[in-house]
Design an enzyme around this catalytic site. Structure first.
Site, PDB file in Angstrom:
ATOM      1  N   ASP A 418     137.854  48.096 108.790  1.00 36.80           N
ATOM      2  CA  ASP A 418     137.938  47.549 110.156  1.00 36.80           C
ATOM      3  C   ASP A 418     138.398  46.088 110.067  1.00 36.80           C
ATOM      4  OD1 ASP A 418     137.505  47.218 112.912  1.00 36.80           O
ATOM      5  OD2 ASP A 418     135.330  46.952 112.701  1.00 36.80           O
ATOM      6  N   GLU A 421     143.251  43.022 111.008  1.00 36.11           N
ATOM      7  CA  GLU A 421     144.492  42.488 111.628  1.00 36.11           C
ATOM      8  C   GLU A 421     144.974  41.237 110.916  1.00 36.11           C
ATOM      9  OE1 GLU A 421     141.712  43.403 113.293  1.00 36.11           O
ATOM     10  OE2 GLU A 421     142.560  45.362 113.757  1.00 36.11           O
ATOM     11  N   ASP A 501     138.979  49.488 119.966  1.00 40.06           N
ATOM     12  CA  ASP A 501     137.910  49.354 120.958  1.00 40.06           C
ATOM     13  C   ASP A 501     138.384  49.739 122.355  1.00 40.06           C
ATOM     14  OD1 ASP A 501     136.394  48.553 118.851  1.00 40.06           O
ATOM     15  OD2 ASP A 501     136.624  46.410 119.260  1.00 40.06           O
TER      16      ASP A 501
HETATM   17  O1  MIG Z   1     133.800  43.008 116.068  1.00 33.40           O
HETATM   18  O2  MIG Z   1     131.886  47.033 113.128  1.00 33.40           O
HETATM   19  O3  MIG Z   1     136.650  48.440 116.379  1.00 33.40           O
HETATM   20  O4  MIG Z   1     134.691  50.362 115.996  1.00 33.40           O
HETATM   21  O5  MIG Z   1     132.040  49.483 115.732  1.00 33.40           O
HETATM   22  C1  MIG Z   1     133.528  44.354 116.209  1.00 33.40           C
HETATM   23  C2  MIG Z   1     131.578  46.910 114.482  1.00 33.40           C
HETATM   24  C3  MIG Z   1     133.685  45.022 114.870  1.00 33.40           C
HETATM   25  C4  MIG Z   1     135.128  46.737 115.763  1.00 33.40           C
HETATM   26  C5  MIG Z   1     135.489  48.164 115.648  1.00 33.40           C
HETATM   27  C6  MIG Z   1     134.359  49.015 116.102  1.00 33.40           C
HETATM   28  C7  MIG Z   1     133.133  48.723 115.265  1.00 33.40           C
HETATM   29  C8  MIG Z   1     132.784  47.243 115.352  1.00 33.40           C
HETATM   30  N1  MIG Z   1     133.934  46.435 114.963  1.00 33.40           N
END
Ligand code: MIG
Length: 819
Positions: A418, A421, A501
């Site tokens: 995750d 980016e 999200d």
């Molecule tokens: O700043 O890991 O898109 O699926 O649950 C949020 C926590 C960070 C973003 C992801 C989301 C995930 C969440 N993450």
């Protein structure tokens, strides 16, 4: 102007352009129109060795008869023949060409450059125009090049990965810049991924593809600023423009994935239902959820642990108070048919002298990104102050991959990348400064420093690559499972993805379909959206609709944010649960079909989830709103309401007619029907001519089905189906430990013939018998196989004929005669 680190001028293209054009100060050249013809001629003059495979005088290179590569010389120092998306071996391919007066021909194409305007025109060998008048321009401002092409009336433009908006990009413009887009709306741009590839689809279905292989910030304008003019530009290069000929959409997608790579066959369990939450906070909570899924008989394969399973949000740690024994946990869950996936974000806690080994080993190996002054770049994310691996270094990717060892040893089955980016907190740009320093040492890139501006859009992809390659190194015979949020063209080689999200709204339910379709057309066949929506809380109806449609999407995962209502399937009571369960169950019954589609995808690139026009060009002119319609493979057509929140009736168009209702097995009388929505219903249809394999219901893919494999035959033209099976997790299928069998049917006045080709591969399946159902069958019949009668039962006139066959491992034929 952007400053790039010095980089050797190894690409003749840019040498030729800059020298011959006499543009020593780049700024002067910026406003000058440079016809493509002269550019290419100049290039050739300075690089005859490079253009041997192309027509004389041009540096349009034919990699294959249908894929052209055009290096777009950019005046920066960064002009080397390298790419994160297209491998060196693919870039080195050459197809034979024959020079013509104004260009060249390949076995499939005519390439012509107008000497006056410099515009490129592409025709097929029968002189039908594919693309007319593509020109290259130098423009003032930040953009270093602009490509222009006319947009013929009725042509639509699809692709560009996860971008919002509608399926067709016409009339919109987009920026490619990977962005953490929490709470994105239906028009937010840019978002998580940058896939600078689109397909132009004419009214008649004739298609071509355009891929701008430039990881720098780029933009695509589909007649937004200038009506009916397509423009593409980028801040900096180097860039390669690829033109990919069809004629069909499928040809273009297959060739685009020849260029950028196929998505590998995922482990079979990844096709099951997946339950996630930000976060399941403790082992006890996770076991409770697992227990409830089983006691409610909700088939499930995967449970996910989000950041809170870690110690202080530090990647590659486990909170030993709340998750005392991961090995025992995965073992217990495994006995119950569950796989466990954990998140492993890329930001490593800046924690010197705290025995946090990812930090310590990362520092020891000099793996983190630097500020321009050479100090380590530190910025806040989940763990607090964090440092960031330089995934553009092969050695850093290797170090990163090794971090997975203890988790694999603990039995964790897959990993979630995750925030790549990369997302950075407390900064308006949401990401790191553009002058943050990478030190590329990878593939056929020159070993050199690069700014984050150059690397930003490939950072997430290289993060998932490091994970994928690491898992493969640690478990050389297991299919890695990685899910990434950010990526770039070619990222499908390493990871599946999801749409980030999203929100619990009807708009987002609509958006899910469009995004997943465009991702599939952009190489990312394995994609999903958070079922129910990540932010907000869905109404019971919305969650039910999300679940119904989600059951037919490639990655089927229910996930939701912290501080939002729970959305596990049982939460709105038994009536909603019953509907949701029925659709999850249908996904499991269809597993043999989904798996055959998955395997086909891994070889061809044909998406799992497709717009109707992918296989049926008639759909392009259908008088129905098909924005919520799609197919799974070629044979299953899902037609949700284009206004899913509305109780109003809507029209469904079935391309060519003759389709069958999946739920009743009956032939649909017309090619256009009206559907009155009911919450428990989702219209699904089967292609006439499909042979659909299904299996008895199980509670996970780990459970061996009991009973025969089902074969549903829907007589029609081009009647065919495929069985594909293997062990589901290993790479032994690459050494022939698979089962593949083609089945065909043909009908005439006397009856129907079902032919099983001899089986290919050495894998022995779980089934011993085949339960055949011939749908839409009328009249009394005699069924014969190998010269012997087979007992058959008929449901009723015009309904179904059923019989059981022994497994046809050596091939065989069954004849059904009308009496
Ligand atoms: O700043 O890991 O898109 O699926 O649950 C949020 C926590 C960070 C973003 C992801 C989301 C995930 C969440 N993450």
């Amino acid at each position: 102007m952007r400053r790039l680190s010095p980089r050797p001028l190894t690409r003749p293209a840019s040498v030729g352009l800059l020298r011959k054009a006499g543009t020593t100060p780049y700024a002067r050249a910026m406003s000058r129109f440079l016809p493509l013809a002269s550019l290419l001629a100049l290039v050739a003059a300075s690089s005859s060795a490079q253009s041997t495979a192309a027509a004389k005088g041009l540096n349009v290179t034919a990699l294959t008869p249908t894929i052209l590569r055009i290096p777009l010389a950019t005046p920066g120092p960064s002009a080397e023949n390298s790419s994160w998306a297209v491998s060196a071996a693919v870039r080195a391919q050459r197809a034979p060409v024959t020079p013509t007066a104004d260009g060249f021909t390949t076995d499939a194409l005519q390439v012509a450059i107008d000497q006056k305007t410099g515009a490129l025109t592409l025709r097929d060998r029968s002189s039908r125009t594919i693309l007319a008048g593509l020109s290259l321009q130098r423009t003032a401002g930040q953009t270093v090049f602009t490509l222009r092409a006319p947009m013929p009336a009725g042509e639509r433009y699809v692709g560009l990965g996860d971008k919002t908006g509608g399926l067709d990009r016409r009339g919109s413009s987009f920026v490619n810049w990977n962005t953490d887009a929490y709470g994105f709306g239906t028009a937010t741009d840019p978002i998580y991924k940058s896939i600078p590839f689109f397909i132009a689809v004419g009214k008649d279905g004739a298609a071509y593809g355009v891929f701008l292989d430039d990881p720098q910030r780029s933009w695509f304008d589909f007649g937004h600023r200038e009506e009916n003019v397509l423009t593409i530009g980028a801040d900096a290069g180097p860039a390669d423009l690829y033109l990919i000929a069809g004629p069909t959409v499928a040809d273009v997608v297959r060739r685009y994935t020849d260029l950028t790579g196929k998505a590998p066959l995922p482990p079979r369990w990844a096709l099951g239902y997946q339950q996630s939450r930000y976060s399941y906070m403790s082992e006890a909570e996770l076991r409770t959820v697992a227990g409830r899924l089983r006691s409610e008989h909700i088939p499930t394969d995967v449970l996910w642990l989000d950041i809170d399973f870690q110690d202080r949000n530090r990647p590659f740690t486990v909170n030993r108070t709340t998750f005392p024994d991961m090995k025992r946990l995965t073992a217990d869950l495994g006995k119950d048919g569950f796989k466990l996936i954990t998140i492993t974000d890329l930001h490593i806690a800046h924690a010197p002298n705290q025995s946090y080994s990812p930090y310590d080993s990362g520092v020891a190996g000099d793996h983190f990104l630097k500020n321009p002054d050479g100090s380590t770049y530190v910025a806040p994310v989940w763990p607090g102050p964090s440092v960031f691996p330089d995934f553009t270094r092969a050695s850093t990717r290797r170090w990163w991959g090794d971090l997975y060892r203890p988790f694999l040893d603990d039995g964790v089955a897959g990993f979630w990348n995750d925030m790549n980016e990369p997302a950075i907190f407390d900064t308006p740009t949401k990401t790191m400064p553009l002058d943050t320093r990478h030190r590329i040492d990878s593939d056929d890139f020159a070993a050199r420093t690069a700014t984050h501006a150059e690397i930003h859009n490939v950072y997430g992809m290289e993060n998932s690559r490091a994970t994928y390659e690491g898992l493969l190194r640690l478990r050389p015979n297991s299919r890695p499972f990685v899910m990434t949020r950010a990526s770039y063209a070619g990222g499908q080689r390493y990871a599946v993805t999801w749409t980030g999200d999203n929100s619990a709204s009807w708009d987002h339910l609509r958006l899910m379909v469009q995004q997943l379709l465009n991702l599939g057309l952009s190489g990312f066949s394995w994609a999903g959206a958070d079922i129910g929506g990540f932010t907000g809380g869905p109404s019971p109806e919305l969650l039910t609709r999300f679940t119904q449609i989600g059951a037919f999407t490639p990655i089927f995962r229910n996930h939701s944010a912290k501080d939002t209502p729970r959305v596990e399937p049982w939460l709105d009571g038994p009536q909603q649960l019953a509907i949701r369960r029925r659709f999850i169950e249908e996904r499991y019954r269809l597993l043999p079909y989904f798996y055959a589609v998955a395997e086909q995808n891994s070889r061809t690139g044909d998406p799992v989830m497709r717009p109707l026009f992918y296989d049926f060009s008639k759909a392009l002119t259908a008088p129905c709103d098909q924005s919520m319609s799609f197919t799974v493979g070629r044979d299953l057509l899902v037609a949700a309401s284009p206004k899913p929140e509305s109780p109003q009736a809507y029209d469904i168009c079935l391309p060519g007619g003759g389709w069958y209702d999946y739920w009743t097995g009956k032939r649909v009388p017309a090619d256009k029907i009206s559907e009155t929505p009911a919450l428990e219903r989702l219209p699904v249809f089967v292609r006439p001519g499909a042979i659909l394999p299904r299996q008895p219901l199980t509670q996970s893919t780990a459970e061996v089905p009991s009973g025969p494999l089902e074969l549903h035959v829907y007589p029609g033209p081009d009647c065919a189906g495929t069985l594909y099976w293997d062990d589901g997790t290993s790479l032994d299928y690459r050494r022939r430990a698979f089962l593949r069998q083609a089945i065909r049917c043909s009908a005439d006045a006397s009856g129907l013939r079902l032919t099983f080709a001899p089986r290919d591969g050495s894998y022995r399946p779980w089934w011993r018998e085949l339960a055949v159902t011939v749908h839409g069958w009328t009249g009394a019949s005699r069924v014969e196989g190998a010269g012997r009668p087979i007992a058959a039962t008929a449901d009723g006139p015009g309904e179904a004929l059923r019989f059981i066959l022994p497994d046809q491992s050596r091939g065989g034929e069954v004849v059904i005669r009308r009496q």
